[in-house]
Design an enzyme around this catalytic site. Structure first.
Site, PDB file in Angstrom:
ATOM      1  CB  ALA A  30      40.809 -74.361 -73.139  1.00 63.02           C
ATOM      2  CG  ASP A  72      48.938 -66.082 -71.210  1.00 63.69           C
ATOM      3  OD1 ASP A  72      49.279 -66.217 -70.088  1.00 63.69           O
ATOM      4  OD2 ASP A  72      47.824 -66.786 -71.647  1.00 63.69           O
ATOM      5  CG  HIS A 124      51.500 -76.076 -69.048  1.00 66.43           C
ATOM      6  ND1 HIS A 124      51.194 -76.834 -68.091  1.00 66.43           N
ATOM      7  CD2 HIS A 124      50.575 -76.648 -70.050  1.00 66.43           C
ATOM      8  CE1 HIS A 124      49.957 -77.985 -68.395  1.00 66.43           C
ATOM      9  NE2 HIS A 124      49.793 -77.863 -69.788  1.00 66.43           N
ATOM     10  CG  ASP A 142      49.249 -74.582 -73.853  1.00 67.53           C
ATOM     11  OD1 ASP A 142      48.974 -75.666 -74.661  1.00 67.53           O
ATOM     12  OD2 ASP A 142      48.714 -74.568 -72.655  1.00 67.53           O
TER      13      ASP A 142
END
Length: 340
Positions: A314, A254, A222, A280
């Site tokens: 998260a 995102d 990432h 993710d």
């Protein structure tokens, strides 16, 4: 199984894109792909027309997904793979790499064993292997990885995990600046397991030295998140990823993890061939706002963002088709130019 033809859309494959394409599905399998379908071809087969502004693409592969639709890889149950297998095709994902999070050795081993032994259903998204994200990560760049279970890179510990996974660990994220990272990298390369640099505070020189040890290629976990950032006098992991063609970088598109300007900059710097769209995603994907769990930690999902109680991101609730749409919108690319 049903046979049919879809015709009219722009079709994307691994080489190019073309308009007014068609796909012939024969008894559930793609039998032919072409352009400019005529009425004489495939007589008697049901036809469905899509506008040329529509796109048909190969199924997506998600190399970094913790869960979704109420399940998490660390649950270590058959339901994880049954649920993901059924639901991921809804977002265009036909195969994926089940991703762990740093946890106890015992829980990680149980999750790896289930990943190795679950039974896949026909027609479901295929699990290609396991991405071991943790425990060989930097404390200072751990993000949502639980600090209590972090370890220095260890060949024996990796080998234990790989035995439970029955050889299905295909990607390992690790911080190259940590003691033991080079030895573990040598073992991974020997086995054909892909190293991914992430959750790392490495310097530019740390990364280059790491890559040159075994003349290896690697991924970056990432990009921009959980790593040393770019500075003009110390480019860090980010600068290395943007300036070297031996690194392929995951990217979470995102709208929360990475600013549009950084996404556009990465695309301009290294292009589509070195960027890998991932989700993710964690268990809340597809379920809406609320309170969830990730790695034994409470995660609050609100307005499309998944965060620990201290505000740390998260994972995500991103769907892969949305990631592709956002990437096209941010970069301003279409069809052939984006997907080549």
């Amino acid at each position: 199984m049903e046979s049919f033809i879809i015709h009219g859309p722009t079709i994307i494959d691994h080489r190019s894109a073309w308009s007014n394409g068609y796909i012939y599905v024969k008894q559930g399998k793609i039998a032919d792909v072409g352009q400019d379908l005529t009425s004489k071809q495939f007589k008697g087969v049901e036809r469905y027309h899509l506008d040329e502004s529509s796109f048909l693409l190969p199924g997506f592969i998600d190399l970094h997904i913790h869960g979704g639709y109420g399940v998490d890889v660390m649950d270590g149950t058959d339901e994880v793979y049954a649920r993901l297998g059924k639901r991921l095709p809804e977002e265009g994902t036909t195969s994926y790499v089940a991703t762990t999070i740093t946890s106890s050795v015992e829980q990680t081993s149980r999750a790896l064993h289930k990943a190795a032994t679950h039974k896949e259903e026909n027609g479901a998204a295929t699990m290609l292997g396991v991405h071991l994200e943790g425990p060989f990560l930097s404390e200072s760049k751990r993000g949502a990885q639980p600090i209590v279970h972090l370890q220095l890179p260890s060949v024996p510990q990796y080998e234990t995990f790989q035995r439970f996974a029955q050889g299905k660990i295909k990607i390992v994220t690790l911080a190259p600046e940590l003691a033991g990272a080079t030895e573990l990298q040598k073992q991974l390369q020997k086995e054909g397991v892909r190293t991914s640099i992430g959750h790392s505070n490495a310097t530019y020189d740390d990364v280059l030295t790491f890559l040159e040890q075994e003349e290896c290629d690697a991924n970056v976990t990432h990009l921009f998140n959980g790593m040393s950032g770019f500075h003009h006098r110390e480019p860090g992991v980010v600068g290395t990823a943007l300036s070297h063609d031996r690194l392929l970088s995951e990217l979470i598109v995102d709208g929360h993890h990475v600013h549009e300007g950084a996404i556009r900059g990465a695309y301009r710097a290294i292009g589509a061939k070195q960027l890998i769209l991932i989700t993710d995603a964690m268990r809340a994907k597809g379920l809406g706002d609320g309170s969830y769990e990730l790695g034994g930690q409470r995660v609050i999902v609100s307005n499309g963002q998944a965060r620990l109680e201290d505000g740390t991101l998260a994972g995500s609730v991103l769907k892969m088709n949305d990631a592709v749409d956002k990437m096209r919108s941010i970069t301003g690319q279409r069809g052939k130019r984006l997907y080549e």
